[in-house]
Write an enzyme that holds these catalytic residues in place. Structure first.
Site, PDB file in Angstrom:
ATOM      1  N   THR A 299     -44.604   4.474   5.130  1.00 31.54           N
ATOM      2  CA  THR A 299     -44.018   3.859   3.950  1.00 31.54           C
ATOM      3  C   THR A 299     -43.981   4.833   2.786  1.00 31.54           C
ATOM      4  O   THR A 299     -43.063   4.848   1.979  1.00 31.54           O
ATOM      5  CB  THR A 299     -44.873   2.650   3.524  1.00 31.54           C
ATOM      6  OG1 THR A 299     -45.460   2.081   4.687  1.00 31.54           O
ATOM      7  CG2 THR A 299     -44.023   1.625   2.826  1.00 31.54           C
TER       8      THR A 299
ATOM      9  N   ASP B  21     -57.839  -0.499   5.733  1.00 32.93           N
ATOM     10  CA  ASP B  21     -56.596  -0.624   6.516  1.00 32.93           C
ATOM     11  C   ASP B  21     -56.824  -0.175   7.959  1.00 32.93           C
ATOM     12  O   ASP B  21     -56.032   0.573   8.520  1.00 32.93           O
ATOM     13  CB  ASP B  21     -55.460   0.157   5.875  1.00 32.93           C
ATOM     14  CG  ASP B  21     -54.088  -0.359   6.330  1.00 32.93           C
ATOM     15  OD1 ASP B  21     -54.044  -1.438   6.955  1.00 32.93           O
ATOM     16  OD2 ASP B  21     -53.084   0.317   6.075  1.00 32.93           O
TER      17      ASP B  21
END
Ligand SMILES: Nc1ncnc2c1ncn2[C@@H]1O[C@H](COP(=O)(O)OP(=O)(O)OP(=O)(O)O)[C@@H](O)[C@H]1O
Ligand SMILES: [Zn+2]
Ligand SMILES: [Zn+2]
Lengths: 349, 370
Positions: free
Chosen positions: A19, A135
Site C-alpha cells: 500500500t 500487524d
C-alpha cells in the site's frame, strides 16, 4: 553522505508492491553478488501518514536486530525526496503463499513447530524491547534463502504505551485482530500480537484462515462461535469496553476435545499452546516469553532444521490471485465420468 | 465408446423387448416404402429415412415430396406428428426400436450428466444411476402414461439443469466481483489503519505536551519536594532508583556486542550459538537484565498510586511491562559508549547512522513518534 549511501546500490526489477511502498531488488555496486531489497516509500503526502509509516518502520527496524526480524541495512533519500529503506533480501516468498499452495506444498507438525518457533521468537524479541508489531499475519512473514522466517512490515508498530495512554484500536488486519481491539479497547499490551500469532498457528495447521470474518461484527461472531462468547465470567470487565457487543446466543468456550478434533495435527501439547494463545481475556492470555517456555518445543517431533523446511514452488514469482481458488462455476470436463461404473455412454456431447 | 458397443449396452437392460412400443412399427426388412409402396429392387438407389419424432420410416422420395415445402404431417395413418425435412436421417440401426432407444438414451445422458464426483457416496451415485435407468426405461418402453410422466421429469430436470448451469456461471462472476470488492475494502481498511495510527501518534504528542505543561504548573505551585519528584518520573526511571541494586559493572557490554545501536538502548544480547543439541526455543538469546537487578522491595509512591488506579484492566494493559520499561530505559544509557558506537554502529559503520539521520531529517519534525 546520502549520495554515497544511494550510490552503493543498483536498483533492479520490482519485487512487489504494498500500500505504501514499492519494493525493488537491489545489488551492491561493489559486489553484485550481494542482493538487497530496496523499499521505496510511495510519494509522501503528509495527511496520508505515509511519511509516518516509513518513519515507524525505520525507527523500529533500526533498533530491532534479531535473526527473525527483517534486517534494515541502510537508508537513503532519492531525488524525489522519497525515503528508501535498504532491507535484507528475502527471496523465498511469504508464509501465506506456502499455506495456500495446498496442491504443491506439503508440510507437517515438525515444520509448523519450526515456523512457529521463529515467529514466536520474533514477537518475544519485539515485546522484550517494548515494541508492539500490531500487524502480524502470514503475508508479513517473509522467508530468507536459508529458510529462516522473518517478521516484516513494521509500518504499524509502536512502543509500549504509558499507563492510561490511549492507543488506536484500529490496528491488525481483521482476521488476526483480538477481541479486545474489536471491542474498542485503547489500553492494551503485547497480548494483541499473541492473539495474531495464535491465529497464524491455527492457519498453519488447517491451511485456511481460521476466523475469516467479512466485517467487524462478523469477526466478533466468529470468535464467539469458535472460541466462546466473552462474558464477565470468563473475562472480568469485558462488558465495560467501549464497543462491547456480542450475539444474543451465548456460546460456551469449547473443550479440549473440540480443539483436538480440529487442530490435533500438532499433538496434544501443540493444541495446549494454541488454546493458550487464543484465550479471550488478554490478561489470561499467554505471553510471548511464556510461549517459548511451553513444553511443546521440547516434545517430539523436533522442529525441522530451517534448511530442510518445505519451500514455495513458485520460484520467486508470486502467484497472483491464488487465494481466489477455483471459481464455483468452473466445471472440470476432462475425465468426467471416466470412473463411472454403471452409466451407459452414448456419446452425447 | 463406439456405437456398436453402445448398442450392446442399450439392449442389455431391456432384453430386446422392442415390440411393446406403440409408436414404433417394427420394420420388416421388406424393401417397400410403406408410404408410396415403391419397392427397392425397382429402384436400387432407394434410401429409407426416419424422423426421430416418430421413427416412421419412408423413402427419400416421399420425404422430399412431402416435406420440401415445409413442415407437414406424418403420412402414417394415426400418427399426428408434424415433421420437418431437416429432422430426417437414415437410420443407423436396422432395428428402429434400437435406433429410437439409442436416441432417447443420448438425450437423457445429456441432461442427467452428473459424475460420481458430484455425489457424497458411491451408494448415492448408484441410486442416481438407477433412477436414470428407470426413467429411460419408461421413456423407451413405458405405457403412454409412464412415458409422459418420464418425459415431464426429464424436461423439468433439464430446465433445472440449465438453470443450474446459468446459476453456476452467475455465481462465478459474483464470486469474482466479491473477491474484487473484498480486496478493495481490505486495501481501504489497511490505509485507514495507518492513518489512524498517525492520529494516535499525534494525539499522544499533544497529550504529552499538555501533561508537560501541567507538570510545570504543578511544580510552580507545589511545595518543592513533591513537584520535583513528578518531573523525575516524567524523565522516566531515574526516580525509580530507590529499591534497585545497581549490579554488574557495565563497561563490558557495548564493545563486544555487534549489531546494536542504542538510540533508546537495546537489551543485552548474546550471540546465538550454532548447535545441534536440544532445540532452544529462545534461539540462544537471554534477556535477563545484566546491568541491574530489581529488588523485591521496589516501591515508588507515584508508581504505587498509578498501579492502584490501573488495577482494573480489561484490555490487558500490563503494569509490569511499563515498570520493566522504566527500569530498562533508566539503565540503557549506562552500557553505551559513544566511541564504541561510532565504530560498531548497527553492524555497518558510522556512515549508516548518518544516512539514517539524513532520512529522518528529510521527513522533518513528523518524526517524533514517542
Ligand atoms: N525484504 C524483502 N525481500 C523480498 N521481497 C520483499 C521484501 N520486503 C517486501 N517484499 C515484497 O514486497 C511486497 C510489499 O512489501 P510490504 O508488504 O513491506 O509493503 P507495504 O506497503 O508495507 O505493504 P502492506 O500493503 O502489506 O502494508 C511484499 O509483499 C513482498 O512481496
Ligand atoms: Zn415412399
Ligand atoms: Zn409418424
Amino acid at each position: 553522505m546520502n549520495e554515497n549511501e544511494k550510490r552503493k546500490y543498483i536498483k533492479g526489477r520490482k519485487l512487489g508492491e504494498g500500500t505504501y511502498a514499492n519494493v525493488y531488488l537491489g545489488q551492491l555496486r561493489t559486489d553484485p553478488a550481494v542482493l538487497v531489497a530496496i523499499k521505496k516509500m510511495k510519494v509522501q503526502r503528509e495527511q496520508d501518514g505515509i511519511a509516518y509509516d516509513a518513519v515507524r518502520e525505520l525507527k523500529f527496524l533500526q533498533e530491532l536486530h534479531h535473526p527473525n526480524i527483517v534486517e534494515l541495512l541502510s537508508v537513503f533519500n532519492s531525488k524525489d525526496q522519497n525515503l528508501n529503506l535498504v532491507l535484507e533480501y528475502l527471496p523465498l516468498g511469504d508464509l501465506e503463499s506456502l499455506i495456500r499452495d495446498t496442491d504443491r506444498v506439503r508440510y507437517g507438525a515438525a515444520d509448523i513447530k519450526a515456523w512457529m518457533g521463529m515467529l514466536t521468537r520474533a514477537v518475544w524479541f519485539c515485546h522484550d524491547n517494548f515494541v508492539l508489531h500490531r500487524d502480524i499475519k502470514p503475508n508479513n512473514l517473509l522467508i530468507a534463502a536459508d529458510g529462516e522466517v522473518k517478521l516484516a512490515d513494521f509500518g504499524l508498530a509502536r512502543s509500549f504505551a504509558d499507563p492510561g495512554v490511549n492507543m488506536t484500536h484500529m490496528v491488525i488486519t481483521r482476521w488476526y485482530r483480538p477481541p479486545e481491539l474489536l471491542f474498542g479497547c485503547r489500553s492494551y499490551s503485547g497480548a494483541v500480537d499473541v492473539w495474531s500469532v495464535g491465529l497464524v498457528f491455527a492457519e498453519l495447521i488447517i491451511r485456511t484462515p481460521f476466523l475469516p470474518g467479512n466485517s467487524e461484527v462478523d469477526q466478533i461472531n466468529r470468535i464467539c462461535q469458535a472460541i466462546g462468547t466473552p462474558t464477565e465470567d470468563n473475562w472480568p470487565g469485558v462488558s465495560s469496553l467501549r464497543s462491547y457487543a456480542v450475539p444474543a446466543e451465548v456460546y460456551p468456550v469449547p473443550d479440549k476435545k473440540a480443539w483436538m478434533d480440529r487442530f490435533g495435527g500438532v499433538g496434544a501439547e501443540g493444541v495446549d499452546l494454541l488454546c493458550k494463545t487464543l484465550v479471550l481475556d488478554p490478561n489470561k492470555r499467554i505471553t510471548a516469553r511464556e510461549m517459548l517456555e511451553h513444553r511443546w518445543w521440547r516434545t517430539d517431533p523436533k522442529p525441522t532444521r530451517k534448511e530442510d523446511l518445505p519451500r514455495s514452488k513458485d520460484d520467486g514469482a508470486k502467484k497472483m490471485g491464488a487465494d481466489l481458488g477455483r471459481r464455483p462455476g468452473a466445471v472440470e470436463d476432462e475425465n468426467r465420468g471416466s470412473k463411472v461404473a454403471r452409466r451407459l455412454d452414448f456419446g452425447a456431447k | 465408446m463406439s456405437r456398436k458397443a453402445a448398442m450392446g449396452g442399450a439392449r442389455q437392460p431391456v432384453g430386446g423387448a422392442t415390440t411393446t412400443t406403440t409408436t414404433t412399427s417394427t420394420i420388416s426388412t421388406e424393401d417397400m416404402c410403406p408410404v408410396c409402396k415403391t419397392i427397392r429392387y425397382l429402384n436400387k438407389d432407394m434410401e429409407f429415412l426416419i424422423n426421430p419424432e416418430c421413427y416412421h420410416s419412408m423413402c427419400s422420395n416421399c420425404v422430399n415430396r412431402l416435406f420440401n415445402d415445409g413442415p407437414n404431417q406424418c403420412p402414417y395413418a394415426g400418427c399426428n406428428k408434424t415433421l420437418r425435412r431437416k429432422g430426417f436421417r437414415s437410420a443407423f440401426f436396422g432395428d428402429l426400436g434400437v435406433e429410437r432407444e439409442v436416441d432417447i438414451r443420448r438425450r437423457v445422458a445429456a441432461v442427467f450428466n452428473q459424475g460420481e464426483d458430484d455425489f457424497e457416496t458411491t451408494t448415492d451415485y448408484n441410486n442416481y444411476l438407477q433412477m436414470v435407468e428407470d426413467l429411460t426405461f419408461d421413456l423407451v418402453f413405458g405405457t403412454d402414461r409412464k412415458r409422459q410422466e418420464a418425459e415431464a421429469t426429464l424436461q423439468r430436470w433439464e430446465a433445472e439443469h440449465t438453470a443450474q448451469i446459468e446459476q453456476n456461471r452467475r455465481q462465478g462472476r459474483e464470486a469474482d466481483e466479491m473477491a474484487r470488492r473484498r480486496l478493495r475494502a481490505e486495501k481501504d481498511a489497511a490505509r485507514l489503519r495507518r492513518i489512524e495510527a498517525v492520529r494516535e501518534a499525534e494525539e499522544e504528542k499533544r497529550e504529552r505536551a499538555l501533561t508537560r505543561e501541567a507538570e510545570l504548573d504543578s511544580i510552580a505551585q507545589a511545595p518543592e519536594g513533591q513537584g520535583s519528584s513528578r518531573v523525575q518520573l516524567k524523565r522516566r526511571g531515574l526516580a525509580a532508583a530507590a529499591g534497585v541494586n545497581s549490579a554488574a559493572p557495565v563497561a563490558t557490554a557495548a564493545a563486544t556486542d555487534v549489531g546494536k545501536l542504542s538510540i533508546r538502548g537495546l537489551k543485552e544480547k548474546k550471540k546465538a550459538v550454532v548447535h545441534e543439541g536440544p532445540y532452544d526455543p529462545f534461539g540462544g538469546l537471554d534477556f535477563t537484565p545484566s546491568r541491574y537487578r530489581l529488588g523485591p522491595d521496589l516501591k515508588h509512591q507515584r508508581i504505587e498510586d498509578l498501579r492502584a488506579t490501573m488495577r482494573y484492566n480489561p484490555g490487558g494493559f500490563r503494569f509490569e511491562d511499563w515498570t520493566a520499561q522504566l527500569m530498562f530505559e533508566a539503565f540503557a544509557g549506562l552500557g553505551v559508549f559513544v566511541e564504541d558506537e561510532k565504530e560498531v554502529g548497527i553492524g555497518l559503520e558510522a556512515g549508516r547512522v548518518a544516512s539514517i539521520g539524513a532520512g529522518i531529517a528529510a521527513v522533518g519534525d513528523r518524526m517524533e513518534l514517542d
